[in-house]
Design a protein around this motif. Structure first.
Motif, mmCIF file in Angstrom:
data_model
loop_
_atom_site.group_PDB
_atom_site.id
_atom_site.type_symbol
_atom_site.label_atom_id
_atom_site.label_comp_id
_atom_site.label_asym_id
_atom_site.label_seq_id
_atom_site.Cartn_x
_atom_site.Cartn_y
_atom_site.Cartn_z
ATOM 1 N N ALA A 153 -11.617 -5.753 7.705
ATOM 2 C CA ALA A 153 -11.223 -7.083 8.201
ATOM 3 C C ALA A 153 -9.590 -7.100 7.785
ATOM 4 N N ARG A 154 -8.892 -7.166 8.936
ATOM 5 C CA ARG A 154 -7.620 -7.127 8.790
ATOM 6 C C ARG A 154 -6.816 -8.512 8.092
ATOM 7 N N ALA A 155 -5.482 -8.035 7.610
ATOM 8 C CA ALA A 155 -4.826 -9.094 6.942
ATOM 9 C C ALA A 155 -4.711 -10.251 7.823
ATOM 10 N N GLY A 156 -4.861 -11.429 7.259
ATOM 11 C CA GLY A 156 -4.359 -12.930 7.910
ATOM 12 C C GLY A 156 -6.076 -13.229 8.631
ATOM 13 N N ARG A 157 -7.011 -12.538 8.587
ATOM 14 C CA ARG A 157 -8.177 -12.774 9.104
ATOM 15 C C ARG A 157 -9.009 -13.474 8.264
ATOM 16 N N HIS A 158 -10.121 -14.237 8.783
ATOM 17 C CA HIS A 158 -11.183 -14.760 7.981
ATOM 18 C C HIS A 158 -12.375 -14.021 8.042
ATOM 19 N N HIS A 159 -13.119 -13.979 7.095
ATOM 20 C CA HIS A 159 -14.441 -13.390 6.888
ATOM 21 C C HIS A 159 -15.394 -14.473 6.741
ATOM 22 N N PRO A 160 -16.631 -14.717 7.704
ATOM 23 C CA PRO A 160 -17.558 -15.560 7.358
ATOM 24 C C PRO A 160 -18.200 -15.138 6.291
ATOM 25 N N VAL A 161 -19.294 -16.000 5.715
ATOM 26 C CA VAL A 161 -20.209 -15.954 4.604
ATOM 27 C C VAL A 161 -20.852 -14.506 4.790
ATOM 28 N N HIS A 162 -20.927 -13.577 3.699
ATOM 29 C CA HIS A 162 -21.492 -12.359 3.445
ATOM 30 C C HIS A 162 -22.855 -12.704 2.780
ATOM 31 N N ARG A 163 -23.846 -11.974 3.617
ATOM 32 C CA ARG A 163 -25.317 -12.061 3.019
ATOM 33 C C ARG A 163 -25.957 -10.912 3.076
ATOM 34 N N THR A 164 -27.006 -10.590 2.455
ATOM 35 C CA THR A 164 -27.829 -9.356 2.535
ATOM 36 C C THR A 164 -29.250 -9.911 2.420
ATOM 37 N N LYS A 165 -30.373 -8.915 3.323
ATOM 38 C CA LYS A 165 -31.891 -9.461 3.239
ATOM 39 C C LYS A 165 -32.306 -8.544 2.209
ATOM 40 N N THR A 166 -31.838 -7.343 2.138
ATOM 41 C CA THR A 166 -32.571 -6.125 1.471
ATOM 42 C C THR A 166 -31.722 -5.887 0.092
ATOM 43 N N GLY A 167 -30.541 -6.358 -0.002
ATOM 44 C CA GLY A 167 -29.679 -5.932 -1.264
ATOM 45 C C GLY A 167 -28.608 -4.796 -0.611
ATOM 46 N N CYS A 168 -27.821 -4.554 -1.409
ATOM 47 C CA CYS A 168 -26.806 -3.678 -1.058
ATOM 48 C C CYS A 168 -25.831 -3.076 -2.132
ATOM 49 N N ILE A 169 -25.421 -1.967 -1.860
ATOM 50 C CA ILE A 169 -24.380 -1.401 -2.503
ATOM 51 C C ILE A 169 -23.177 -0.881 -1.760
ATOM 52 N N CYS A 170 -21.984 -1.386 -1.727
ATOM 53 C CA CYS A 170 -20.943 -1.140 -0.950
ATOM 54 C C CYS A 170 -19.608 -0.808 -1.839
ATOM 55 N N LEU A 171 -18.587 -0.007 -1.330
ATOM 56 C CA LEU A 171 -17.492 0.290 -1.730
ATOM 57 C C LEU A 171 -16.346 -0.579 -1.129
ATOM 58 N N ILE A 172 -15.570 -1.280 -1.709
ATOM 59 C CA ILE A 172 -14.763 -2.324 -1.253
ATOM 60 C C ILE A 172 -13.110 -1.993 -1.722
ATOM 61 N N SER A 173 -12.437 -2.079 -0.956
ATOM 62 C CA SER A 173 -10.836 -1.955 -1.261
ATOM 63 C C SER A 173 -10.220 -3.050 -0.698
ATOM 64 N N GLN A 174 -9.600 -3.815 -1.480
ATOM 65 C CA GLN A 174 -8.957 -5.330 -0.902
ATOM 66 C C GLN A 174 -7.720 -5.640 -2.101
ATOM 67 N N ALA A 175 -7.162 -6.788 -1.599
ATOM 68 C CA ALA A 175 -6.193 -7.356 -2.317
ATOM 69 C C ALA A 175 -6.695 -7.722 -3.591
ATOM 70 N N ILE A 176 -6.142 -7.448 -4.823
ATOM 71 C CA ILE A 176 -6.447 -8.117 -6.081
ATOM 72 C C ILE A 176 -6.537 -9.592 -6.368
ATOM 73 N N GLY A 177 -7.786 -9.854 -6.767
ATOM 74 C CA GLY A 177 -8.109 -11.495 -6.769
ATOM 75 C C GLY A 177 -9.573 -11.656 -6.647
ATOM 76 N N PRO A 178 -9.876 -12.971 -6.593
ATOM 77 C CA PRO A 178 -11.278 -13.081 -6.532
ATOM 78 C C PRO A 178 -11.837 -12.349 -5.575
ATOM 79 N N VAL A 179 -13.050 -11.695 -5.804
ATOM 80 C CA VAL A 179 -13.898 -11.180 -4.999
ATOM 81 C C VAL A 179 -14.586 -12.058 -3.846
#
Length: 179
Positions: A153-179
């Motif tokens: 997701a590029r800087a300045g963009r809006h991400h809609p709600v994230h959801r999972t049906k089965t559960g997930c594990i992912c690696l995220i790199s982003q600006a420091i702040g609230p997850v």
């Protein structure tokens, strides 16, 4: 670590306390994972019948010293070992483990573990946010991510709600702040 590796590590007792507790919780919530653990228990049951062998005096200490010695870091690098670090409850059904922070760049990388059915609120991005899927599914708006997928997701963009049906594990790199 794959589900198969995690199940075997749980049965073999090679996980740290946090890892064992996470597996215990997951077994109550994920029948497939619980079945993997049970299969490993059945496979390894004959070893329990063999009885305990006496280790030579000091053998465990020598093995631990060799393991510690092999973990020497390369200059200018950092290694986060499996089982190291703490999972932090970031939101209901979402735990994170910080892997790296670069304060000067206002950037962090973390593992995210979402339980089945969990949702995370929509949000904006001050910097690019990168998501690499390790296992499970993550649904962002109409986009469905699966293991091995990479999403930015590029800087300045809006991400809609994230959801999972089965559960997930992912690696995220982003600006420091609230997850």
């Amino acid at each position: 670590m794959t589900d198969e590796e995690l199940a075997s590590a749980y049965v073999l007792g090679t996980l740290d306390l946090n890892g064992r507790e996470a597996c215990r919780r997951r077994m109550t919530e994920d029948n497939g994972f619980a079945a993997r653990v049970e299969a490993w228990e059945r496979r390894l049951a004959p070893l329990a019948d063999a009885g305990e062998a006496e280790l030579p005096a000091g053998a465990l200490e020598r093995v631990e010293a060799r393991i510690e010695k092999s973990g020497v870091e390369l200059p200018g690098t950092m290694t986060v070992r499996a089982g190291a670090g703490d999972w932090i409850e970031a939101a209901p059904g979402l735990k994170i483990k910080i892997m790296n922070r670069i304060e000067a760049a206002n950037r962090e990388t973390f593992m995210a573990w979402l339980q089945p059915g969990a949702e995370y609120v929509d949000h904006d991005h001050d910097q690019d946010e990168e998501i690499y899927m390790i296992e499970g599914d993550l649904i962002i708006g109409e986009v469905v991510l699966k293991a091995g997928d990479f999403h930015v997701a590029r800087a300045g963009r809006h991400h809609p709600v994230h959801r999972t049906k089965t559960g997930c594990i992912c690696l995220i790199s982003q600006a420091i702040g609230p997850v």
